[in-house]
Every structure is written in structure tokens, then in C-alpha cells.
Design a protein around this motif. Structure first.
Motif, PDB file in Angstrom:
ATOM      1  N   LEU A  67       0.821  -1.214   0.000  1.00 40.34           N
ATOM      2  CA  LEU A  67       0.000   0.000   0.000  1.00 40.34           C
ATOM      3  C   LEU A  67       0.851   1.258   0.000  1.00 40.34           C
ATOM      4  O   LEU A  67       0.468   2.286  -0.574  1.00 40.34           O
ATOM      5  N   SER A  68       2.007   1.201   0.658  1.00 40.39           N
ATOM      6  CA  SER A  68       2.888   2.374   0.735  1.00 40.39           C
ATOM      7  C   SER A  68       3.693   2.579  -0.539  1.00 40.39           C
ATOM      8  O   SER A  68       4.214   3.674  -0.768  1.00 40.39           O
ATOM      9  N   ALA A  69       3.802   1.530  -1.358  1.00 37.99           N
ATOM     10  CA  ALA A  69       4.658   1.606  -2.544  1.00 37.99           C
ATOM     11  C   ALA A  69       3.897   1.844  -3.839  1.00 37.99           C
ATOM     12  O   ALA A  69       4.438   2.446  -4.780  1.00 37.99           O
ATOM     13  N   ILE A  70       2.660   1.369  -3.924  1.00 44.62           N
ATOM     14  CA  ILE A  70       1.931   1.395  -5.200  1.00 44.62           C
ATOM     15  C   ILE A  70       1.233   2.735  -5.385  1.00 44.62           C
ATOM     16  O   ILE A  70       0.459   3.185  -4.526  1.00 44.62           O
ATOM     17  N   ASP A  71       1.523   3.369  -6.505  1.00 48.40           N
ATOM     18  CA  ASP A  71       0.944   4.668  -6.829  1.00 48.40           C
ATOM     19  C   ASP A  71      -0.467   4.520  -7.394  1.00 48.40           C
ATOM     20  O   ASP A  71      -0.770   3.553  -8.107  1.00 48.40           O
ATOM     21  N   ILE A  72      -1.319   5.484  -7.097  1.00 42.94           N
ATOM     22  CA  ILE A  72      -2.619   5.604  -7.735  1.00 42.94           C
ATOM     23  C   ILE A  72      -2.841   7.072  -8.051  1.00 42.94           C
ATOM     24  O   ILE A  72      -2.669   7.943  -7.188  1.00 42.94           O
ATOM     25  N   GLU A  73      -3.166   7.348  -9.291  1.00 43.61           N
ATOM     26  CA  GLU A  73      -3.381   8.733  -9.713  1.00 43.61           C
ATOM     27  C   GLU A  73      -4.752   9.205  -9.248  1.00 43.61           C
ATOM     28  O   GLU A  73      -5.745   8.491  -9.395  1.00 43.61           O
ATOM     29  N   TYR A  74      -4.788  10.408  -8.686  1.00 47.80           N
ATOM     30  CA  TYR A  74      -6.081  10.956  -8.282  1.00 47.80           C
ATOM     31  C   TYR A  74      -6.852  11.387  -9.523  1.00 47.80           C
ATOM     32  O   TYR A  74      -6.335  12.088 -10.398  1.00 47.80           O
ATOM     33  N   LEU A  75      -8.104  10.940  -9.589  1.00 45.73           N
ATOM     34  CA  LEU A  75      -9.019  11.395 -10.625  1.00 45.73           C
ATOM     35  C   LEU A  75     -10.258  11.967  -9.951  1.00 45.73           C
ATOM     36  O   LEU A  75     -10.695  11.454  -8.913  1.00 45.73           O
ATOM     37  N   PRO A  76     -10.841  13.023 -10.518  1.00 48.03           N
ATOM     38  CA  PRO A  76     -12.099  13.525  -9.952  1.00 48.03           C
ATOM     39  C   PRO A  76     -13.138  12.410  -9.901  1.00 48.03           C
ATOM     40  O   PRO A  76     -13.150  11.504 -10.749  1.00 48.03           O
ATOM     41  N   LEU A  77     -14.009  12.456  -8.901  1.00 47.51           N
ATOM     42  CA  LEU A  77     -14.992  11.397  -8.708  1.00 47.51           C
ATOM     43  C   LEU A  77     -15.848  11.197  -9.953  1.00 47.51           C
ATOM     44  O   LEU A  77     -16.199  10.059 -10.300  1.00 47.51           O
ATOM     45  N   GLU A  78     -16.173  12.279 -10.645  1.00 51.74           N
ATOM     46  CA  GLU A  78     -16.976  12.167 -11.867  1.00 51.74           C
ATOM     47  C   GLU A  78     -16.277  11.298 -12.908  1.00 51.74           C
ATOM     48  O   GLU A  78     -16.906  10.456 -13.566  1.00 51.74           O
ATOM     49  N   LYS A  79     -14.962  11.473 -13.047  1.00 48.53           N
ATOM     50  CA  LYS A  79     -14.196  10.672 -13.998  1.00 48.53           C
ATOM     51  C   LYS A  79     -14.134   9.210 -13.542  1.00 48.53           C
ATOM     52  O   LYS A  79     -14.255   8.285 -14.358  1.00 48.53           O
ATOM     53  N   GLN A  80     -13.933   9.005 -12.247  1.00 41.89           N
ATOM     54  CA  GLN A  80     -13.947   7.638 -11.709  1.00 41.89           C
ATOM     55  C   GLN A  80     -15.273   6.952 -12.037  1.00 41.89           C
ATOM     56  O   GLN A  80     -15.296   5.789 -12.464  1.00 41.89           O
ATOM     57  N   ASN A  81     -16.370   7.678 -11.834  1.00 45.50           N
ATOM     58  CA  ASN A  81     -17.688   7.100 -12.072  1.00 45.50           C
ATOM     59  C   ASN A  81     -17.883   6.733 -13.544  1.00 45.50           C
ATOM     60  O   ASN A  81     -18.526   5.723 -13.865  1.00 45.50           O
ATOM     61  N   GLN A  82     -17.343   7.560 -14.440  1.00 47.96           N
ATOM     62  CA  GLN A  82     -17.445   7.260 -15.871  1.00 47.96           C
ATOM     63  C   GLN A  82     -16.700   5.973 -16.217  1.00 47.96           C
ATOM     64  O   GLN A  82     -17.196   5.125 -16.971  1.00 47.96           O
ATOM     65  N   ILE A  83     -15.502   5.821 -15.651  1.00 42.24           N
ATOM     66  CA  ILE A  83     -14.715   4.605 -15.898  1.00 42.24           C
ATOM     67  C   ILE A  83     -15.432   3.389 -15.341  1.00 42.24           C
ATOM     68  O   ILE A  83     -15.522   2.336 -15.991  1.00 42.24           O
ATOM     69  N   VAL A  84     -15.979   3.525 -14.132  1.00 40.40           N
ATOM     70  CA  VAL A  84     -16.708   2.421 -13.506  1.00 40.40           C
ATOM     71  C   VAL A  84     -17.917   2.028 -14.348  1.00 40.40           C
ATOM     72  O   VAL A  84     -18.189   0.833 -14.546  1.00 40.40           O
ATOM     73  N   ALA A  85     -18.644   3.010 -14.860  1.00 36.91           N
ATOM     74  CA  ALA A  85     -19.831   2.706 -15.668  1.00 36.91           C
ATOM     75  C   ALA A  85     -19.451   1.890 -16.900  1.00 36.91           C
ATOM     76  O   ALA A  85     -20.155   0.929 -17.258  1.00 36.91           O
ATOM     77  N   SER A  86     -18.338   2.233 -17.542  1.00 32.19           N
ATOM     78  CA  SER A  86     -17.905   1.498 -18.735  1.00 32.19           C
ATOM     79  C   SER A  86     -17.492   0.071 -18.383  1.00 32.19           C
ATOM     80  O   SER A  86     -17.909  -0.889 -19.036  1.00 32.19           O
ATOM     81  N   LEU A  87     -16.678  -0.069 -17.340  1.00 31.11           N
ATOM     82  CA  LEU A  87     -16.183  -1.393 -16.970  1.00 31.11           C
ATOM     83  C   LEU A  87     -17.298  -2.267 -16.394  1.00 31.11           C
ATOM     84  O   LEU A  87     -17.352  -3.477 -16.657  1.00 31.11           O
ATOM     85  N   ALA A  88     -18.186  -1.675 -15.611  1.00 31.55           N
ATOM     86  CA  ALA A  88     -19.293  -2.446 -15.034  1.00 31.55           C
ATOM     87  C   ALA A  88     -20.225  -2.951 -16.132  1.00 31.55           C
ATOM     88  O   ALA A  88     -20.787  -4.048 -16.024  1.00 31.55           O
ATOM     89  N   SER A  89     -20.391  -2.170 -17.197  1.00 32.34           N
ATOM     90  CA  SER A  89     -21.211  -2.601 -18.322  1.00 32.34           C
ATOM     91  C   SER A  89     -20.621  -3.842 -18.982  1.00 32.34           C
ATOM     92  O   SER A  89     -21.344  -4.784 -19.333  1.00 32.34           O
ATOM     93  N   ILE A  90     -19.306  -3.853 -19.131  1.00 36.88           N
ATOM     94  CA  ILE A  90     -18.632  -5.023 -19.705  1.00 36.88           C
ATOM     95  C   ILE A  90     -18.789  -6.222 -18.774  1.00 36.88           C
ATOM     96  O   ILE A  90     -19.075  -7.338 -19.218  1.00 36.88           O
ATOM     97  N   ASP A  91     -18.610  -5.993 -17.469  1.00 37.46           N
ATOM     98  CA  ASP A  91     -18.771  -7.079 -16.492  1.00 37.46           C
ATOM     99  C   ASP A  91     -20.178  -7.668 -16.548  1.00 37.46           C
ATOM    100  O   ASP A  91     -20.364  -8.888 -16.411  1.00 37.46           O
ATOM    101  N   GLU A  92     -21.177  -6.810 -16.719  1.00 38.70           N
ATOM    102  CA  GLU A  92     -22.557  -7.283 -16.780  1.00 38.70           C
ATOM    103  C   GLU A  92     -22.776  -8.180 -18.005  1.00 38.70           C
ATOM    104  O   GLU A  92     -23.441  -9.217 -17.918  1.00 38.70           O
ATOM    105  N   LYS A  93     -22.184  -7.799 -19.135  1.00 42.00           N
ATOM    106  CA  LYS A  93     -22.301  -8.628 -20.339  1.00 42.00           C
ATOM    107  C   LYS A  93     -21.611  -9.980 -20.129  1.00 42.00           C
ATOM    108  O   LYS A  93     -22.120 -11.019 -20.560  1.00 42.00           O
ATOM    109  N   ILE A  94     -20.462  -9.958 -19.459  1.00 44.49           N
ATOM    110  CA  ILE A  94     -19.754 -11.206 -19.170  1.00 44.49           C
ATOM    111  C   ILE A  94     -20.614 -12.088 -18.267  1.00 44.49           C
ATOM    112  O   ILE A  94     -20.712 -13.300 -18.469  1.00 44.49           O
ATOM    113  N   LYS A  95     -21.249 -11.480 -17.256  1.00 45.61           N
ATOM    114  CA  LYS A  95     -22.093 -12.244 -16.332  1.00 45.61           C
ATOM    115  C   LYS A  95     -23.261 -12.889 -17.075  1.00 45.61           C
ATOM    116  O   LYS A  95     -23.576 -14.075 -16.855  1.00 45.61           O
ATOM    117  N   VAL A  96     -23.902 -12.135 -17.964  1.00 41.80           N
ATOM    118  CA  VAL A  96     -25.034 -12.681 -18.726  1.00 41.80           C
ATOM    119  C   VAL A  96     -24.568 -13.828 -19.614  1.00 41.80           C
ATOM    120  O   VAL A  96     -25.218 -14.877 -19.693  1.00 41.80           O
TER     121      VAL A  96
END
Length: 202
Positions: free
Chosen positions: A149-178
Motif C-alpha cells: 500500500l505504501s509503494a503502489i501509486d494511484i493517480e487521483y481522478l475527480p470522482l466524476e471521472k472515476q464514475n465514468q470509468i466504472v460505468a464502462s467497466l461495469a457494463s462489460i462485467d454485466e455482459k460477461i455475467k449474462v
């Protein structure tokens, strides 16, 4: 930022007892490393029921949005550090949920979408980063979580941008689940079709 900077709370695991006792009267379903893949595939069937003390019920129950990390286990080709997202569906299906003492869970700080952190962690894991943060005791590999946790970097993104990425990836996950559900039902459909052919032939 480092991964350590975005974590608000850690929740330690508790394996509990197989049967209720005076000290452990509370039923809870316990997420193990073995449950990570099934839960990811939306299969909650084999999560074991255990019995935990009042203190565990008060302080260690998981909530939707929590992230569970496997900190012990792995194999020569699979590192520790696998992650699973605690969904609302899991909580609705099982009620009281904890993680085992071979795992640990955490909640992210405000301003971070836990599903975004989940997908980010998955990407880091799939690139083999957690092999660099393992020790071994008694033949079992252990994740050096604080170091990771102390070594791995994560870039800060505004929450709105995070939500957009999540929406795209979650959509793909849903298709995989179906698609997975369709594949799981193919043997049943095949059996039904064979039965129909037999009836027609008769």
C-alpha cells in the motif's frame, strides 16, 4: 498518491466457530480466498456460514462497497493480493458477512468510488505487482500489505471521472455475467432439447 492514502478503515477477519456457542452466538457468512472468484462471478452458494462473537458483529461486519483482500495463500503462479468487491447483492443474499482471518477488508475515503479502486487493484494484480510484496512463513505465502500500500501509486481522478470509468467497466462485467449464465444453462437446454426429440420420435 499511494494506495495507503485512499484507505479510510481496515476491517480484520474472523473465522469464528463452526457451531454456535455462548461466546459466538451470531451467524455470519465468512468470505475466504476460495470465495473470491465465485463471488466475482456472482455465485454466493458456497460461502460458509460461521458463528462469531458480539464484538465481531459490532465491528467486523462488511458493508456494500467494502473491498476484501486475500493476504495469505496464493501459489507459485498466483500471487496473494486477490481482491473482491462486496456488492449490495451479496449483502442482500447473505445478510451478515465477514471475511476470514486469511483476508482483510478496507473501506476507501470519501472522494473515491470503491468500484474504481477495485478495478484499479485488479489491473495492478493482473500485472503481477503483488509478487514483489510477499513473504513466506511455514510454507504459506503472506502479502506484505503495508509495504504494498505504501509503494503502489494511484493517480487521483475527480470522482466524476472515476464514475465514468466504472460505468464502462461495469457494463462489460454485466455482459460477461449474462454470457456466463447462458453458458451455464446450455447443458440444461441441451438435455431439454434431447427430451423433446425423443418425445417427437415416439
Amino acid at each position: 498518491m499511494k494506495l495507503a492514502d485512499i484507505i479510510d478503515t481496515f476491517i480484520t477477519g474472523d473465522w469464528g466457530e463452526e457451531s454456535p456457542t455462548q461466546d459466538t452466538p451470531n451467524a455470519a457468512y465468512c468470505v475466504r480466498g476460495a470465495d473470491i472468484v465465485p463471488i466475482t462471478n456472482h455465485n454466493f452458494t458456497d460461502i460458509p456460514q460461521r458463528y462469531v462473537c458480539d464484538r465481531t458483529k459490532e465491528t467486523k461486519l462488511l458493508a456494500a462497497g467494502d473491498l476484501v483482500i486475500e493476504k495469505s495463500g496464493g501459489s507459485p503462479t498466483q500471487s496473494t493480493g486477490r481482491i473482491v468487491y462486496v456488492s449490495e447483492d451479496l449483502i442482500k443474499a447473505k445478510g451478515n458477512v465477514v471475511c476470514s482471518n486469511f483476508c482483510t477488508a478496507f473501506r476507501v475515503k470519501a472522494g473515491w468510488n470503491p468500484l474504481y479502486v477495485y478495478y484499479f487493484w485488479q489491473n495492478v494484480y493482473n500485472h503481477g505487482a503483488f509478487f514483489n510484496f510477499e513473504g513466506k512463513t511455514s510454507g504459506i505465502k503472506n502479502l506484505q500489505l503495508d509495504n504494498a500500500l505504501s509503494a503502489i501509486d494511484i493517480e487521483y481522478l475527480p470522482l466524476e471521472k472515476q464514475n465514468q470509468i466504472v460505468a464502462s467497466l461495469a457494463s462489460i462485467d454485466e455482459k460477461i455475467k449474462v454470457n456466463r449464465q447462458i453458458n451455464d444453462n446450455l447443458p440444461w437446454l441441451d438435455h431439454s432439447l434431447r427430451g423433446a426429440r425423443v418425445r417427437l420420435a415416439v
